[in-house]
Design an enzyme around this catalytic site. Structure first.
Site, PDB file in Angstrom:
ATOM      1  N   SER A   1       0.856  -1.194   0.000  1.00 54.30           N
ATOM      2  CA  SER A   1       0.000   0.000   0.000  1.00 54.30           C
ATOM      3  C   SER A   1       0.885   1.236   0.000  1.00 54.30           C
ATOM      4  O   SER A   1       2.060   1.167   0.393  1.00 54.30           O
ATOM      5  CB  SER A   1      -0.866   0.002   1.266  1.00 54.30           C
TER       6      SER A   1
ATOM      7  N   TYR B   1      -1.985  -0.701  10.318  1.00 53.97           N
ATOM      8  CA  TYR B   1      -2.015  -1.028   8.883  1.00 53.97           C
ATOM      9  C   TYR B   1      -0.686  -0.643   8.232  1.00 53.97           C
ATOM     10  O   TYR B   1      -0.087  -1.431   7.493  1.00 53.97           O
ATOM     11  CB  TYR B   1      -3.196  -0.293   8.236  1.00 53.97           C
TER      12      TYR B   1
HETATM   13  N1  LIG Z   1      -8.663  -0.385  -1.189  1.00 55.70           N
HETATM   14  C1  LIG Z   1      -7.592   0.370  -0.965  1.00 55.70           C
HETATM   15  O1  LIG Z   1      -7.681   1.598  -0.860  1.00 55.70           O
HETATM   16  C2  LIG Z   1      -6.234  -0.271  -0.851  1.00 55.70           C
HETATM   17  C3  LIG Z   1      -5.127   0.570  -0.901  1.00 55.70           C
HETATM   18  C4  LIG Z   1      -3.865   0.025  -0.782  1.00 55.70           C
HETATM   19  C5  LIG Z   1      -3.708  -1.336  -0.618  1.00 55.70           C
HETATM   20  N2  LIG Z   1      -4.796  -2.139  -0.555  1.00 55.70           N
HETATM   21  C6  LIG Z   1      -4.576  -3.568  -0.348  1.00 55.70           C
HETATM   22  O2  LIG Z   1      -5.118  -4.289  -1.417  1.00 55.70           O
HETATM   23  C7  LIG Z   1      -5.428  -5.617  -0.987  1.00 55.70           C
HETATM   24  C8  LIG Z   1      -6.823  -5.965  -1.442  1.00 55.70           C
HETATM   25  O3  LIG Z   1      -7.742  -5.109  -0.792  1.00 55.70           O
HETATM   26  P1  LIG Z   1      -9.069  -4.568  -1.467  1.00 55.70           P
HETATM   27  O4  LIG Z   1      -9.063  -3.100  -1.372  1.00 55.70           O
HETATM   28  O5  LIG Z   1      -9.305  -5.209  -2.767  1.00 55.70           O
HETATM   29  O6  LIG Z   1     -10.126  -5.060  -0.362  1.00 55.70           O
HETATM   30  P2  LIG Z   1     -11.355  -6.072  -0.417  1.00 55.70           P
HETATM   31  O7  LIG Z   1     -11.905  -6.087   0.963  1.00 55.70           O
HETATM   32  O8  LIG Z   1     -12.254  -5.723  -1.542  1.00 55.70           O
HETATM   33  O9  LIG Z   1     -10.637  -7.467  -0.748  1.00 55.70           O
HETATM   34  C9  LIG Z   1      -9.843  -8.142   0.154  1.00 55.70           C
HETATM   35  C10 LIG Z   1     -10.206  -9.607   0.091  1.00 55.70           C
HETATM   36  O10 LIG Z   1      -9.332 -10.312   0.990  1.00 55.70           O
HETATM   37  C11 LIG Z   1     -10.120 -11.264   1.661  1.00 55.70           C
HETATM   38  N3  LIG Z   1      -9.524 -11.648   2.939  1.00 55.70           N
HETATM   39  C12 LIG Z   1      -9.497 -10.932   4.096  1.00 55.70           C
HETATM   40  N4  LIG Z   1      -8.922 -11.640   5.057  1.00 55.70           N
HETATM   41  C13 LIG Z   1      -8.567 -12.828   4.508  1.00 55.70           C
HETATM   42  C14 LIG Z   1      -7.943 -13.984   5.023  1.00 55.70           C
HETATM   43  N5  LIG Z   1      -7.587 -14.054   6.299  1.00 55.70           N
HETATM   44  N6  LIG Z   1      -7.719 -15.034   4.186  1.00 55.70           N
HETATM   45  C15 LIG Z   1      -8.118 -14.962   2.878  1.00 55.70           C
HETATM   46  N7  LIG Z   1      -8.730 -13.886   2.350  1.00 55.70           N
HETATM   47  C16 LIG Z   1      -8.954 -12.837   3.157  1.00 55.70           C
HETATM   48  C17 LIG Z   1     -11.454 -10.585   1.882  1.00 55.70           C
HETATM   49  O11 LIG Z   1     -12.491 -11.511   2.179  1.00 55.70           O
HETATM   50  C18 LIG Z   1     -11.637  -9.874   0.558  1.00 55.70           C
HETATM   51  O12 LIG Z   1     -12.324 -10.678  -0.370  1.00 55.70           O
HETATM   52  C19 LIG Z   1      -5.238  -5.617   0.527  1.00 55.70           C
HETATM   53  O13 LIG Z   1      -4.010  -6.197   0.848  1.00 55.70           O
HETATM   54  C20 LIG Z   1      -5.239  -4.139   0.871  1.00 55.70           C
HETATM   55  O14 LIG Z   1      -4.540  -3.865   2.053  1.00 55.70           O
HETATM   56  C21 LIG Z   1      -6.054  -1.646  -0.683  1.00 55.70           C
END
Ligand SMILES: NC(=O)c1ccc[n+]([C@@H]2O[C@H](COP(=O)([O-])OP(=O)(O)OC[C@H]3O[C@@H](n4cnc5c(N)ncnc54)[C@H](O)[C@@H]3O)[C@@H](O)[C@H]2O)c1
Length: 282
Positions: A145, A158
């Protein structure tokens, strides 16, 4: 790794039931890959599996908690019973906690470190050795991130996990280049996904008006996860070490290098303004 055409390749994506993981799995499917996907969200996982099958792709979809070491061991064993090694590993599953250190319980720390850091460690530990053994290269993507590039009170735990993922990725990249395996840390900015509604909010960040504002900020920014998926594959194609995604992530990336004091000042000033607005609204 050339990802323009993924026919004949296997891609493993964790957290593929939603957001960035789902879109990355689908984009790989569109480019011809067979997919191994996992998530704890069974409904989301089923939908992604259905969409991939509708494209005519081979799919292995399993409910696996990336924080659960034994579940990840069994999952990897099943995958490697079927194929020699995965070509592209995308450690994407993640969760968020909004709020400062003083409001974060030790149980919260266990939860977020277990998923955001140990989930990535488990993915690497169980999936990379067969890639190395096969000797045909490959690529590892760890979704970190922009919060893994600069610390903020608003995302204390985080940020800690995402800094760790960036460090792990950099170290792994140094180690695996001899085996022809690339490693990329993806650092997205504000991406409009359900992660915001699933996040644990702490302290003032848990106030309803704060949550409302946070959700509105992500909605208004409206940077969609399919754009992140495109950027992930571009970063793999170019074998980038660190790939910021979205303008605010690039800004943080450069500001941290060239003007870290200014970046910290801007962060504090924005934090103070957020607090004043919240007190005015409350
Ligand atoms: N959305 C943002 O602004 C953002 C920004 C930077 C980084 N990220 C990172 O991107 C990645 C994806 O996030 P996203 O935004 O698509 O969120 P999201 O919530 O849409 O998707 C995350 C997925 O991970 C799954 N998950 C959570 N815990 C889990 C576990 N213990 N085992 C297996 N699966 C699990 C959830 O059920 C979900 O389907 C994450 O690592 C997040 O930190 C997101």
């Amino acid at each position: 790794m050339d990802v323009r055409d993924l026919s004949g390749k296997w891609v493993l994506v964790t957290g593929a039931g939603s957001g960035i993981g789902r879109e990355t799995a689908l984009e790989c499917g569109r480019r011809g890959a067979a997919l191994v996907i996992c998530d704890v969200n069974e409904e989301g996982l089923k939908n992604a599996e259905g969409d991939l099958r509708a494209m005519g792709r081979e799919v292995v979809a399993r409910r696996v908690d990336v924080a659960d070491r034994e579940a990840m061991r069994a999952f990897a064993a099943e995958v490697h019973g079927r194929i020699e090694a995965v070509d592209l590993l995308v450690n994407n599953a993640g969760v968020a906690i909004g709020g400062g250190f003083q409001f974060t319980s030790l149980e919260d720390w266990d939860w977020i470190v277990g998923i955001n850091l140990m989930g990535v460690v488990h993915g690497c530990h169980f999936i990379i050795p067969p890639m190395v053994k096969r000797g045909k290269g490959g690529h590892v993507v760890n979704v970190a991130s922009a919060a893994g590039l600069a610390g903020t009170e608003a995302l204390s735990a985080y940020c800690t996990t995402k800094f760790a993922v960036v460090g792990l990725s950099e170290s792994l990249r140094d180690e695996l280049h001899r085996q022809g395996i690339g490693v990329t840390a993806i650092c997205p900015g504000l991406i409009n996904t359900p992660i915001t509604s699933a996040a644990r909010m702490k302290g003032d960040h848990a106030r309803p008006e704060a949550i409302q504002r946070m959700l509105q900020t992500y909605e208004r920014r409206n940077y969609t996860p399919d754009r992140v998926a495109q950027n992930i594959l571009k970063a793999v194609q170019r074998n980038r070490a660190v790939a910021p995604v979205a303008a605010e992530a690039w800004l943080i990336y450069y500001a941290k290098r060239w003007a870290p004091g200014l970046l910290a000042w801007v962060g504090r000033t924005m934090g103070e303004r957020w607090r004043r607005n919240l007190d005015g609204a409350g």
